[in-house]
Design a protein around this motif. Structure first.
Motif, PDB file in Angstrom:
ATOM      1  N   PRO A 138       0.820  -1.212   0.000  1.00 31.04           N
ATOM      2  CA  PRO A 138       0.000   0.000   0.000  1.00 31.04           C
ATOM      3  C   PRO A 138       0.849   1.254   0.000  1.00 31.04           C
ATOM      4  CG  PRO A 138      -0.898  -1.597   1.521  1.00 31.04           C
ATOM      5  CD  PRO A 138       0.422  -2.140   1.041  1.00 31.04           C
ATOM      6  N   PRO A 139       0.539   2.194  -0.844  1.00 30.27           N
ATOM      7  CA  PRO A 139      -0.681   2.266  -1.645  1.00 30.27           C
ATOM      8  C   PRO A 139      -0.572   1.572  -3.008  1.00 30.27           C
ATOM      9  CG  PRO A 139       0.538   4.288  -1.913  1.00 30.27           C
ATOM     10  CD  PRO A 139       1.334   3.422  -0.949  1.00 30.27           C
ATOM     11  N   ASP A 140       0.498   0.849  -3.252  1.00 31.28           N
ATOM     12  CA  ASP A 140       0.710   0.260  -4.573  1.00 31.28           C
ATOM     13  C   ASP A 140       0.525  -1.260  -4.552  1.00 31.28           C
ATOM     14  OD1 ASP A 140       1.458   2.828  -5.373  1.00 31.28           O
ATOM     15  OD2 ASP A 140       3.569   2.428  -4.991  1.00 31.28           O
ATOM     16  N   TYR A 141       0.351  -1.809  -5.743  1.00 30.90           N
ATOM     17  CA  TYR A 141       0.276  -3.252  -5.921  1.00 30.90           C
ATOM     18  C   TYR A 141       1.298  -3.628  -6.990  1.00 30.90           C
ATOM     19  CZ  TYR A 141      -1.395  -7.927  -6.942  1.00 30.90           C
ATOM     20  OH  TYR A 141      -1.465  -9.277  -7.135  1.00 30.90           O
ATOM     21  N   ASN A 142       2.156  -4.595  -6.672  1.00 30.88           N
ATOM     22  CA  ASN A 142       3.195  -5.076  -7.591  1.00 30.88           C
ATOM     23  C   ASN A 142       2.875  -6.500  -8.001  1.00 30.88           C
ATOM     24  OD1 ASN A 142       5.646  -3.100  -7.573  1.00 30.88           O
ATOM     25  ND2 ASN A 142       4.912  -3.185  -5.463  1.00 30.88           N
ATOM     26  N   ARG A 158       7.829  -6.282 -13.761  1.00 31.27           N
ATOM     27  CA  ARG A 158       6.797  -5.871 -12.817  1.00 31.27           C
ATOM     28  C   ARG A 158       5.753  -5.002 -13.502  1.00 31.27           C
ATOM     29  NH1 ARG A 158       8.563  -2.255  -8.717  1.00 31.27           N
ATOM     30  NH2 ARG A 158      10.181  -1.499 -10.071  1.00 31.27           N
ATOM     31  N   VAL A 159       4.536  -5.124 -13.020  1.00 32.51           N
ATOM     32  CA  VAL A 159       3.471  -4.173 -13.328  1.00 32.51           C
ATOM     33  C   VAL A 159       3.096  -3.564 -11.990  1.00 32.51           C
ATOM     34  CG1 VAL A 159       1.121  -3.859 -14.166  1.00 32.51           C
ATOM     35  CG2 VAL A 159       2.657  -5.441 -15.346  1.00 32.51           C
ATOM     36  N   VAL A 160       3.182  -2.237 -11.901  1.00 32.25           N
ATOM     37  CA  VAL A 160       2.916  -1.525 -10.661  1.00 32.25           C
ATOM     38  C   VAL A 160       1.694  -0.647 -10.872  1.00 32.25           C
ATOM     39  CG1 VAL A 160       3.851   0.045  -8.920  1.00 32.25           C
ATOM     40  CG2 VAL A 160       5.392  -1.477 -10.190  1.00 32.25           C
ATOM     41  N   THR A 161       0.703  -0.829 -10.016  1.00 30.16           N
ATOM     42  CA  THR A 161      -0.485   0.020 -10.065  1.00 30.16           C
ATOM     43  C   THR A 161      -0.695   0.643  -8.696  1.00 30.16           C
ATOM     44  OG1 THR A 161      -1.899  -1.875  -9.569  1.00 30.16           O
ATOM     45  CG2 THR A 161      -1.613  -1.311 -11.896  1.00 30.16           C
ATOM     46  N   GLY A 162      -1.264   1.821  -8.711  1.00 27.94           N
ATOM     47  CA  GLY A 162      -1.541   2.543  -7.476  1.00 27.94           C
ATOM     48  C   GLY A 162      -2.447   3.717  -7.774  1.00 27.94           C
ATOM     49  N   PRO A 163      -2.714   4.534  -6.765  1.00 33.24           N
ATOM     50  CA  PRO A 163      -3.638   5.656  -6.945  1.00 33.24           C
ATOM     51  C   PRO A 163      -3.243   6.598  -8.081  1.00 33.24           C
ATOM     52  CG  PRO A 163      -3.076   5.379  -4.627  1.00 33.24           C
ATOM     53  CD  PRO A 163      -2.196   4.447  -5.412  1.00 33.24           C
ATOM     54  N   ARG A 164      -1.942   6.779  -8.285  1.00 30.80           N
ATOM     55  CA  ARG A 164      -1.490   7.711  -9.328  1.00 30.80           C
ATOM     56  C   ARG A 164      -0.504   7.084 -10.300  1.00 30.80           C
ATOM     57  NH1 ARG A 164       1.235  12.011  -6.129  1.00 30.80           N
ATOM     58  NH2 ARG A 164       1.568  10.291  -4.726  1.00 30.80           N
ATOM     59  N   LYS A 165      -0.502   5.744 -10.402  1.00 32.68           N
ATOM     60  CA  LYS A 165       0.481   5.121 -11.287  1.00 32.68           C
ATOM     61  C   LYS A 165      -0.039   3.836 -11.905  1.00 32.68           C
ATOM     62  CE  LYS A 165       3.372   4.800  -7.793  1.00 32.68           C
ATOM     63  NZ  LYS A 165       4.489   4.535  -6.915  1.00 32.68           N
ATOM     64  N   HIS A 166       0.482   3.557 -13.068  1.00 35.14           N
ATOM     65  CA  HIS A 166       0.262   2.285 -13.759  1.00 35.14           C
ATOM     66  C   HIS A 166       1.449   2.102 -14.694  1.00 35.14           C
ATOM     67  CE1 HIS A 166      -2.416  -0.486 -16.421  1.00 35.14           C
ATOM     68  NE2 HIS A 166      -1.388  -1.108 -15.880  1.00 35.14           N
ATOM     69  N   TYR A 167       2.475   1.394 -14.198  1.00 32.98           N
ATOM     70  CA  TYR A 167       3.721   1.196 -14.923  1.00 32.98           C
ATOM     71  C   TYR A 167       3.917  -0.264 -15.278  1.00 32.98           C
ATOM     72  CZ  TYR A 167       5.204   5.586 -12.620  1.00 32.98           C
ATOM     73  OH  TYR A 167       5.299   6.864 -12.154  1.00 32.98           O
ATOM     74  N   GLU A 168       4.626  -0.471 -16.379  1.00 36.92           N
ATOM     75  CA  GLU A 168       5.213  -1.771 -16.691  1.00 36.92           C
ATOM     76  C   GLU A 168       6.720  -1.537 -16.681  1.00 36.92           C
ATOM     77  OE1 GLU A 168       4.359  -5.074 -19.954  1.00 36.92           O
ATOM     78  OE2 GLU A 168       5.362  -3.313 -20.783  1.00 36.92           O
ATOM     79  N   ILE A 169       7.439  -2.348 -15.906  1.00 39.29           N
ATOM     80  CA  ILE A 169       8.876  -2.149 -15.726  1.00 39.29           C
ATOM     81  C   ILE A 169       9.596  -3.452 -16.039  1.00 39.29           C
ATOM     82  CG2 ILE A 169      10.680  -1.508 -14.093  1.00 39.29           C
ATOM     83  CD1 ILE A 169       8.429  -0.053 -12.490  1.00 39.29           C
ATOM     84  N   LYS A 170      10.500  -3.400 -17.007  1.00 35.42           N
ATOM     85  CA  LYS A 170      11.298  -4.568 -17.397  1.00 35.42           C
ATOM     86  C   LYS A 170      12.756  -4.239 -17.118  1.00 35.42           C
ATOM     87  CE  LYS A 170       8.158  -5.593 -21.207  1.00 35.42           C
ATOM     88  NZ  LYS A 170       8.052  -5.673 -22.672  1.00 35.42           N
ATOM     89  N   SER A 171      13.352  -4.982 -16.176  1.00 36.27           N
ATOM     90  CA  SER A 171      14.740  -4.735 -15.787  1.00 36.27           C
ATOM     91  C   SER A 171      15.590  -5.956 -16.097  1.00 36.27           C
ATOM     92  CB  SER A 171      14.823  -4.448 -14.281  1.00 36.27           C
ATOM     93  OG  SER A 171      14.011  -3.355 -13.930  1.00 36.27           O
ATOM     94  N   VAL A 172      16.794  -5.691 -16.623  1.00 43.85           N
ATOM     95  CA  VAL A 172      17.776  -6.744 -16.894  1.00 43.85           C
ATOM     96  C   VAL A 172      19.033  -6.393 -16.110  1.00 43.85           C
ATOM     97  CG1 VAL A 172      19.158  -7.919 -18.647  1.00 43.85           C
ATOM     98  CG2 VAL A 172      16.833  -7.136 -19.207  1.00 43.85           C
ATOM     99  N   TYR A 173      19.491  -7.343 -15.298  1.00 42.82           N
ATOM    100  CA  TYR A 173      20.684  -7.183 -14.466  1.00 42.82           C
ATOM    101  C   TYR A 173      21.748  -8.141 -14.999  1.00 42.82           C
ATOM    102  CZ  TYR A 173      17.375  -5.017 -11.215  1.00 42.82           C
ATOM    103  OH  TYR A 173      16.421  -4.228 -10.642  1.00 42.82           O
TER     104      TYR A 173
END
Length: 184
Positions: A138-142, A158-173
């Protein structure tokens, strides 16, 4: 997808194996999609994992820094997380304020389909992932997954949603492969 590194014949069967695998500095390449603003972006930089012992067990500081380009913004960006490793419990990744980000389960990678096991000479490495990640922070969902691609590469989606966000994040390490000295 292959086994974990450092050493490559160690399965992730305890929380401390995650600390061992992640330790050190990694190159970070991230793609970001912001569905609310319809902006796409990138982050290029480093992720450093530093292990330390505490009264409660082992902890790993996860520190990311790099150059972010998203929409009209271009500049420095950074984030920190803390991984807690307790004996015979899954490792937890937490935000700096202590909220749970996600849990890294204890997993023993599967043996290769060829019938060889990890201990057999000449057996190819096994793989790990994708590991599903779902977490209310809270306040986000991953929601997403972590996949170890090879000894020196892993990915976090990851897909991150929250009150003011909706992101798709692709990370390569990635880390450079370590070549043993001749005769080793």
């Amino acid at each position: 997808m292959l086994s974990l590194k450092k050493p490559c014949n160690t399965a992730v069967s305890s929380a401390h194996d995650w600390a061992q695998y992640l330790s050190g500095q990694w190159h970070l390449a991230r793609q970001i999609t912001d569905f609310i603003t319809a902006n796409n972006g990138t982050l290029t930089g480093t992720a450093t994992f530093t292990n330390q012992f505490t009264d409660q067990g082992k902890e790993t500081e996860w520190s990311e820094q790099g150059r972010l380009r998203l929409g009209d913004y271009e500049g420095d960006a950074w984030q920190r997380y803390r991984l807690t490793h307790r004996h015979d419990q899954p490792s937890q990744v937490q935000f700096p304020d202590g909220r749970l980000f996600f849990t890294l389960p204890m997993i023993t990678p599967r043996a290769p389909a060829s019938g060889m096991t990890r201990g057999d000479p000449g057996a190819p490495p096994t793989h790990l992932g994708p590991i599903p990640l779902h977490q209310d922070s809270p306040p986000d969902y991953n929601k997403g997954q972590l996949t170890v691609i090879k000894d020196h590469e892993w990915r976090l989606y990851r897909v991150v949603t929250g009150p003011r966000k909706h992101y798709e994040i692709k990370s390569v390490y990635t880390q450079p492969a370590v070549t043993p000295p001749p005769g080793a």
